[in-house]
Design a protein around this motif. Structure first.
Motif, PDB file in Angstrom:
ATOM      1  N   LEU A 120       0.812  -1.220   0.000  1.00 28.86           N
ATOM      2  CA  LEU A 120       0.000   0.000   0.000  1.00 28.86           C
ATOM      3  C   LEU A 120       0.843   1.267   0.000  1.00 28.86           C
ATOM      4  CD1 LEU A 120      -2.738  -1.135   2.538  1.00 28.86           C
ATOM      5  CD2 LEU A 120      -3.095  -0.653   0.103  1.00 28.86           C
ATOM      6  N   TRP A 121       2.035   1.199   0.551  1.00 31.65           N
ATOM      7  CA  TRP A 121       2.922   2.362   0.594  1.00 31.65           C
ATOM      8  C   TRP A 121       4.231   2.052  -0.135  1.00 31.65           C
ATOM      9  CZ3 TRP A 121       0.357   1.728   5.634  1.00 31.65           C
ATOM     10  CH2 TRP A 121      -0.607   2.717   5.873  1.00 31.65           C
ATOM     11  N   ASP A 122       4.104   1.501  -1.323  1.00 30.77           N
ATOM     12  CA  ASP A 122       5.276   1.153  -2.132  1.00 30.77           C
ATOM     13  C   ASP A 122       5.844   2.426  -2.757  1.00 30.77           C
ATOM     14  OD1 ASP A 122       7.093   0.319  -4.079  1.00 30.77           O
ATOM     15  OD2 ASP A 122       5.955  -1.488  -4.537  1.00 30.77           O
ATOM     16  N   GLN A 123       7.017   2.831  -2.315  1.00 36.36           N
ATOM     17  CA  GLN A 123       7.612   4.094  -2.756  1.00 36.36           C
ATOM     18  C   GLN A 123       8.262   3.999  -4.117  1.00 36.36           C
ATOM     19  OE1 GLN A 123       8.982   2.035  -0.592  1.00 36.36           O
ATOM     20  NE2 GLN A 123      11.201   1.990  -0.848  1.00 36.36           N
TER      21      GLN A 123
ATOM     22  N   GLY B  65     -12.335 -19.518 -13.205  1.00 38.49           N
ATOM     23  CA  GLY B  65     -12.660 -20.268 -11.998  1.00 38.49           C
ATOM     24  C   GLY B  65     -12.314 -19.542 -10.719  1.00 38.49           C
ATOM     25  N   ASN B  66     -11.755 -18.340 -10.851  1.00 38.46           N
ATOM     26  CA  ASN B  66     -11.327 -17.535  -9.706  1.00 38.46           C
ATOM     27  C   ASN B  66     -10.399 -18.313  -8.779  1.00 38.46           C
ATOM     28  OD1 ASN B  66     -11.330 -14.975  -8.560  1.00 38.46           O
ATOM     29  ND2 ASN B  66     -13.017 -15.412  -7.157  1.00 38.46           N
ATOM     30  N   ASP B  67      -9.504 -19.088  -9.405  1.00 44.04           N
ATOM     31  CA  ASP B  67      -8.619 -19.921  -8.592  1.00 44.04           C
ATOM     32  C   ASP B  67      -7.188 -19.973  -9.133  1.00 44.04           C
ATOM     33  OD1 ASP B  67      -9.116 -21.348 -10.895  1.00 44.04           O
ATOM     34  OD2 ASP B  67      -9.799 -23.171  -9.896  1.00 44.04           O
ATOM     35  N   GLU B  68      -6.836 -19.012 -10.006  1.00 45.16           N
ATOM     36  CA  GLU B  68      -5.465 -18.992 -10.540  1.00 45.16           C
ATOM     37  C   GLU B  68      -4.809 -17.625 -10.459  1.00 45.16           C
ATOM     38  OE1 GLU B  68      -4.609 -22.022 -13.940  1.00 45.16           O
ATOM     39  OE2 GLU B  68      -6.455 -20.960 -14.468  1.00 45.16           O
ATOM     40  N   ASN B  69      -5.594 -16.578 -10.350  1.00 41.71           N
ATOM     41  CA  ASN B  69      -5.063 -15.212 -10.314  1.00 41.71           C
ATOM     42  C   ASN B  69      -5.348 -14.628  -8.934  1.00 41.71           C
ATOM     43  OD1 ASN B  69      -3.845 -12.921 -11.644  1.00 41.71           O
ATOM     44  ND2 ASN B  69      -5.874 -11.976 -11.711  1.00 41.71           N
ATOM     45  N   PHE B  70      -4.288 -14.504  -8.118  1.00 39.14           N
ATOM     46  CA  PHE B  70      -4.451 -14.104  -6.722  1.00 39.14           C
ATOM     47  C   PHE B  70      -3.767 -12.760  -6.465  1.00 39.14           C
ATOM     48  CE2 PHE B  70      -4.648 -18.694  -6.912  1.00 39.14           C
ATOM     49  CZ  PHE B  70      -5.680 -19.039  -6.040  1.00 39.14           C
ATOM     50  N   LEU B  71      -4.272 -12.068  -5.451  1.00 41.52           N
ATOM     51  CA  LEU B  71      -3.706 -10.773  -5.070  1.00 41.52           C
ATOM     52  C   LEU B  71      -3.650 -10.681  -3.555  1.00 41.52           C
ATOM     53  CD1 LEU B  71      -2.858  -7.789  -5.820  1.00 41.52           C
ATOM     54  CD2 LEU B  71      -5.307  -7.226  -5.673  1.00 41.52           C
ATOM     55  N   ILE B  72      -2.515 -10.230  -3.043  1.00 40.57           N
ATOM     56  CA  ILE B  72      -2.435  -9.880  -1.626  1.00 40.57           C
ATOM     57  C   ILE B  72      -1.977  -8.439  -1.509  1.00 40.57           C
ATOM     58  CG2 ILE B  72      -0.105 -10.880  -1.382  1.00 40.57           C
ATOM     59  CD1 ILE B  72      -0.969 -11.420   1.611  1.00 40.57           C
ATOM     60  N   ILE B  73      -2.649  -7.704  -0.636  1.00 41.13           N
ATOM     61  CA  ILE B  73      -2.377  -6.284  -0.422  1.00 41.13           C
ATOM     62  C   ILE B  73      -1.960  -6.106   1.034  1.00 41.13           C
ATOM     63  CG2 ILE B  73      -3.394  -3.980  -0.418  1.00 41.13           C
ATOM     64  CD1 ILE B  73      -5.404  -5.019  -2.513  1.00 41.13           C
ATOM     65  N   GLY B  74      -0.731  -5.640   1.247  1.00 38.89           N
ATOM     66  CA  GLY B  74      -0.219  -5.505   2.608  1.00 38.89           C
ATOM     67  C   GLY B  74       0.147  -4.076   2.959  1.00 38.89           C
ATOM     68  N   PRO B  75       0.316  -3.771   4.229  1.00 34.01           N
ATOM     69  CA  PRO B  75       0.575  -2.408   4.697  1.00 34.01           C
ATOM     70  C   PRO B  75       2.061  -2.067   4.677  1.00 34.01           C
ATOM     71  CG  PRO B  75       0.386  -3.825   6.587  1.00 34.01           C
ATOM     72  CD  PRO B  75       0.205  -4.709   5.367  1.00 34.01           C
ATOM     73  N   TRP B  76       2.684  -2.209   3.524  1.00 27.53           N
ATOM     74  CA  TRP B  76       4.138  -2.240   3.467  1.00 27.53           C
ATOM     75  C   TRP B  76       4.726  -1.173   2.557  1.00 27.53           C
ATOM     76  CZ3 TRP B  76       2.482  -7.567   1.617  1.00 27.53           C
ATOM     77  CH2 TRP B  76       2.127  -8.381   2.697  1.00 27.53           C
TER      78      TRP B  76
ATOM     79  N   TYR C  61      -1.652  13.656  13.685  1.00 24.13           N
ATOM     80  CA  TYR C  61      -0.869  13.128  12.563  1.00 24.13           C
ATOM     81  C   TYR C  61      -1.703  13.148  11.289  1.00 24.13           C
ATOM     82  CZ  TYR C  61       2.940  10.223  10.607  1.00 24.13           C
ATOM     83  OH  TYR C  61       4.010   9.753   9.890  1.00 24.13           O
ATOM     84  N   GLU C  62      -1.109  13.569  10.194  1.00 24.25           N
ATOM     85  CA  GLU C  62      -1.762  13.565   8.891  1.00 24.25           C
ATOM     86  C   GLU C  62      -1.136  12.461   8.049  1.00 24.25           C
ATOM     87  OE1 GLU C  62      -1.675  17.525   7.265  1.00 24.25           O
ATOM     88  OE2 GLU C  62      -2.789  18.363   8.967  1.00 24.25           O
ATOM     89  N   LEU C  63      -1.779  11.295   8.077  1.00 19.44           N
ATOM     90  CA  LEU C  63      -1.251  10.091   7.436  1.00 19.44           C
ATOM     91  C   LEU C  63      -1.743   9.998   6.000  1.00 19.44           C
ATOM     92  CD1 LEU C  63       0.160   7.308   7.532  1.00 19.44           C
ATOM     93  CD2 LEU C  63      -2.021   6.354   8.345  1.00 19.44           C
ATOM     94  N   PRO C  64      -0.852  10.065   5.025  1.00 23.57           N
ATOM     95  CA  PRO C  64      -1.275   9.917   3.635  1.00 23.57           C
ATOM     96  C   PRO C  64      -1.712   8.483   3.336  1.00 23.57           C
ATOM     97  CG  PRO C  64       1.111  10.155   3.759  1.00 23.57           C
ATOM     98  CD  PRO C  64       0.589  10.332   5.148  1.00 23.57           C
ATOM     99  N   ILE C  65      -2.861   8.380   2.691  1.00 23.55           N
ATOM    100  CA  ILE C  65      -3.412   7.073   2.323  1.00 23.55           C
ATOM    101  C   ILE C  65      -3.144   6.771   0.860  1.00 23.55           C
ATOM    102  CG2 ILE C  65      -5.532   5.708   2.200  1.00 23.55           C
ATOM    103  CD1 ILE C  65      -4.473   6.409   5.030  1.00 23.55           C
ATOM    104  N   ALA C  66      -3.255   7.797   0.019  1.00 19.89           N
ATOM    105  CA  ALA C  66      -2.983   7.624  -1.412  1.00 19.89           C
ATOM    106  C   ALA C  66      -2.585   8.978  -1.970  1.00 19.89           C
ATOM    107  CB  ALA C  66      -4.210   7.079  -2.135  1.00 19.89           C
ATOM    108  N   MET C  67      -1.476   9.018  -2.721  1.00 22.60           N
ATOM    109  CA  MET C  67      -0.992  10.271  -3.311  1.00 22.60           C
ATOM    110  C   MET C  67      -0.439   9.975  -4.701  1.00 22.60           C
ATOM    111  SD  MET C  67       1.089  12.019  -0.102  1.00 22.60           S
ATOM    112  CE  MET C  67       2.401  10.788  -0.006  1.00 22.60           C
TER     113      MET C  67
ATOM    114  N   THR D  46      -5.661  -1.051   6.702  1.00 15.29           N
ATOM    115  CA  THR D  46      -4.959  -0.163   7.621  1.00 15.29           C
ATOM    116  C   THR D  46      -5.985   0.702   8.355  1.00 15.29           C
ATOM    117  OG1 THR D  46      -4.626   1.440   5.824  1.00 15.29           O
ATOM    118  CG2 THR D  46      -2.854  -0.129   6.237  1.00 15.29           C
ATOM    119  N   GLY D  47      -5.589   1.238   9.470  1.00 15.04           N
ATOM    120  CA  GLY D  47      -6.541   1.962  10.319  1.00 15.04           C
ATOM    121  C   GLY D  47      -7.220   1.022  11.282  1.00 15.04           C
ATOM    122  N   ALA D  48      -7.811  -0.062  10.752  1.00 15.01           N
ATOM    123  CA  ALA D  48      -8.423  -1.086  11.605  1.00 15.01           C
ATOM    124  C   ALA D  48      -7.431  -2.192  11.950  1.00 15.01           C
ATOM    125  CB  ALA D  48      -9.626  -1.685  10.888  1.00 15.01           C
ATOM    126  N   ASN D  49      -6.353  -2.302  11.159  1.00 13.46           N
ATOM    127  CA  ASN D  49      -5.330  -3.345  11.347  1.00 13.46           C
ATOM    128  C   ASN D  49      -5.934  -4.739  11.334  1.00 13.46           C
ATOM    129  OD1 ASN D  49      -3.383  -1.384  11.445  1.00 13.46           O
ATOM    130  ND2 ASN D  49      -3.022  -1.510  13.647  1.00 13.46           N
TER     131      ASN D  49
END
Length: 639
Positions: free
Chosen positions: A304-307, A326-337, A537-543, A393-396
């Motif tokens: 999510l924060w890939d610079q 079949g929704n069983d070959e193309n996967f995505l994981i999104i992490g707070p990294w 704190y002003e945390l950027p979520i998307a820029m 993020t936010g809710a963790n």
């Protein structure tokens, strides 16, 4: 007489025990033996091999194999950053300490590790071309990263007796790019792929440009990667604070001449192709893979924060997803990294942002290893992972989804909702009425807005915190007169986002070109009991940024009509975030993001790379808000 007798007896005894001179062993001339064989107490072996490609070039490859391992799948990575360094952890006889984190975990899970120098880098033969395109119009040779992957896998399955004949490709960043390239024409033995934060489109949003604005911070990378074969040279700025160095130099072209980067072919290509022409379109991997059949189960890893490469993973996932019936070959994981954090670094925190646990370990144990086991182990069981796994993020919290995005303008489970910018600096759910007005600022290229607080160190400075800038507190920017801020009332309910925010705004400028930077920000309460140090704190979520000349057609730049209201659209990076009750939502807009991106002269010139100092002028910018010009952010809101 007694004394003489004793002396005689001693002499006699000495003569008796003395060793003849001929039998004495000569002293060695050196303490280093001519031949020495160390005792191998390690629980693994490293086998160095040179794998021949179809054109005869040999590529240096390291095979790391746990002792006693049999019938094991191979995890194969291709890197321009040294295959030797890639397997170097700390000195140890056990692979769990000797290898970097993820390789050690995969070795423990029963995998062979194979890491290769791409052609022309470090110990591999051949010529190196940065992000070498596929053989064809952009590459007249008969070889590319796709063919090199195919040839290497062919050799591995035939020449590694401990292997079971199944291979998985993986890698981070450039290694993610080579992983994607292995999928273009995959070898039959390639059974799984894990591209991590891959370079997919260097113009739209990875590495070199973002929507036409040049990421001049990557001049460091170009220098390091192409000045010589083994990354010997490091770019040296004349000042620790690179803001001053860049400002003094002028345009990117001026800086390149000053430090010698203008000699490098990669920089020359950038100067020749500032627009999204056939050069960039012809090597965009999301487009290329979207046009080919899906043959290999793939786990796309997004941060999510890939610079560095925040565009690639979601874009390729989206392009390939229609083929996954079949929704069983193309996967995505999104992490707070940050870039690569989920794959190889601790995932408990990013700068001051705490995630309530090590998210990287969670990913490796619950997603990565099960995915690979399912497709590479003989008799592997179904992984049980969701088509999409996203950390909110936010809710963790981790969530399991059947698709991504969950919310968008159309075709998603939930419909996005606009939040509107108000001329008086407000941000609300109600659309503006009547004539409205505008928020105004003056953008001066002589005093560009920084992308973080100064001093701004170079990308590879030993003391840099480059990997954290996407979560920097944005209060430093809010206080500037050349940044306009829009902020909501305190939220009375949680607001969940899962998708791609889209900024749709109307602006005018006194110039004929302009950059527009839009930031979506989570403002913490001023008094924050959970973590008092995070109060306000002003945390950027998307820029992200858009170069105005490409507003209508990325391939054909045109001047902006001065003093006329023009509509713009910026697709911000994907988000998985919860604005908590008691927080506020903020949007900031500005016209420079320096020295991360090069300055826009703010009057139209043919090529900004070669702009003259006299080309840079001030401009008055207005963000309009009215019934006719409803500037807004389309938020991918979840119930």
């Amino acid at each position: 007489m007694i004394v003489r007798s004793l002396i005689a007896a001693l002499l006699a005894s000495t003569i008796v025990v003395a060793v003849p001179a001929a039998a004495q062993k000569p002293l060695p001339t050196s303490d280093i033996p001519a031949n020495f064989t160390p005792t191998n107490a390690k629980d693994y072996t490293v086998r160095e091999v040179s794998i021949p490609m179809r054109d005869g070039v040999k590529l240096h490859t390291n095979l790391v194999i746990r002792k006693g391992l049999e019938n094991a799948p191979i995890i194969f990575s291709r890197t321009p950053y040294s295959a030797d360094r890639a397997i170097s952890g700390r000195p140890s006889n056990t692979y769990k300490l000797a290898l970097p984190t993820t390789y050690a975990r995969l070795m423990e899970a029963g995998y062979i590790i194979a890491v290769q120098d791409v052609r022309g880098r470090y110990r591999s033969e051949g010529d190196y071309v940065i992000a070498l395109p596929l053989s064809g119009p952009l590459n007249p040779a008969k070889v590319d990263h796709s063919t090199d992957s195919w040839d290497s896998i062919e050799w591995l399955v035939k020449n590694v007796p401990e292997a079971n004949g199944k291979v998985g490709t993986t890698g981070v960043s450039y290694g993610g790019f080579t992983t994607l390239m292995s999928l273009v024409d995959p070898h039959p033995a390639l059974k799984a792929a894990v591209p991590v934060n891959p370079l997919a489109d260097g113009w739209k949003g990875d590495d070199w440009f973002h929507n036409g604005a040049y990421r001049q911070s990557f001049l460091d990378w170009v220098y390091r990667m192409s000045a010589d074969k083994s990354g010997t040279y490091r770019l040296q700025f004349d000042r620790e604070d690179t803001y001053e160095s860049w400002l003094k130099a002028g345009s990117v072209g001026d800086m390149a001449k000053r430090i010698g980067v203008d000699q490098l072919p990669m920089f020359q290509k950038l100067v020749e192709h500032p627009a999204y022409d056939e050069y960039w379109q012809g090597q965009a991997l999301d487009k290329i893979l979207g046009e080919r059949p899906l043959k290999v189960p793939t786990l796309h890893v997004h941060s999510l924060w890939d610079q560095e490469d925040i565009y690639g993973a979601p874009a390729v996932y989206k392009a390939v997803e229609p083929k996954d019936r079949g929704n069983d070959e193309n996967f995505l994981i999104i992490g707070p990294w940050q870039h690569g954090q989920g794959y190889s670094l601790d995932g408990s925190k990013l700068a001051d942002i705490d995630f309530d646990g090590n998210t990287s370990v969670w990913f490796r144990e619950n997603v990565l290893v099960p995915f690979l086991d399912a497709h590479l182990k003989d008799g592997g069981k179904k992984s049980g992972i969701a088509p999409v796994t996203a950390f909110e993020t936010g809710a963790n919290q981790w969530h399991r989804y059947d698709r991504w995005p969950m919310s968008c303008a159309s075709g998603c489970q939930y419909k996005s909702r606009p939040i509107y910018l108000s001329a008086d600096g407000g941000l609300g759910w109600g659309a503006p009425k009547g004539a409205g007005g505008f928020a105004e600022y003056v953008s001066d290229p002589a005093r560009p807005v920084t992308y973080r607080e100064r001093p701004i160190l170079s990308t590879y400075n030993p003391n840099t915190t480059w990997g954290q800038w996407l979560v920097d507190d944005q209060r430093f920017a809010e206080s500037r007169p050349d940044v306009v801020t829009f902020v909501s009332e305190v939220l009375t309910d949680d607001v969940r986002l899962a998708g791609e925010p889209i900024a749709k705004f109307f602006a005018s400028t006194t110039g004929t070109d302009s950059d527009w930077v839009v930031k979506l920000i989570d403002v913490y309460p001023a008094e924050y009991a959970e973590a008092p140090e995070m109060g306000g704190y002003e945390l950027p979520i998307a820029m992200d940024i858009l170069r105005g000349r490409y507003r209508d057609d990325p391939s054909k730049p045109t001047a902006i009509p001065a003093n006329q209201v023009v509509g713009y659209e910026i697709k911000l990076p994907h988000v998985s975030h919860q604005f908590k009750k008691g927080h506020r939502i903020m949007v900031q807009i500005q016209s420079s993001w320096f020295p991360l991106y090069d300055r826009n002269p703010q009057q139209f010139v043919p090529n900004i790379f070669t702009a003259k100092k006299s080309d840079y002028v001030k401009a008055t910018q207005r963000i309009h808000s009215s019934a006719k010009y409803p500037s807004r952010i389309e938020l991918p809101i979840m119930p």
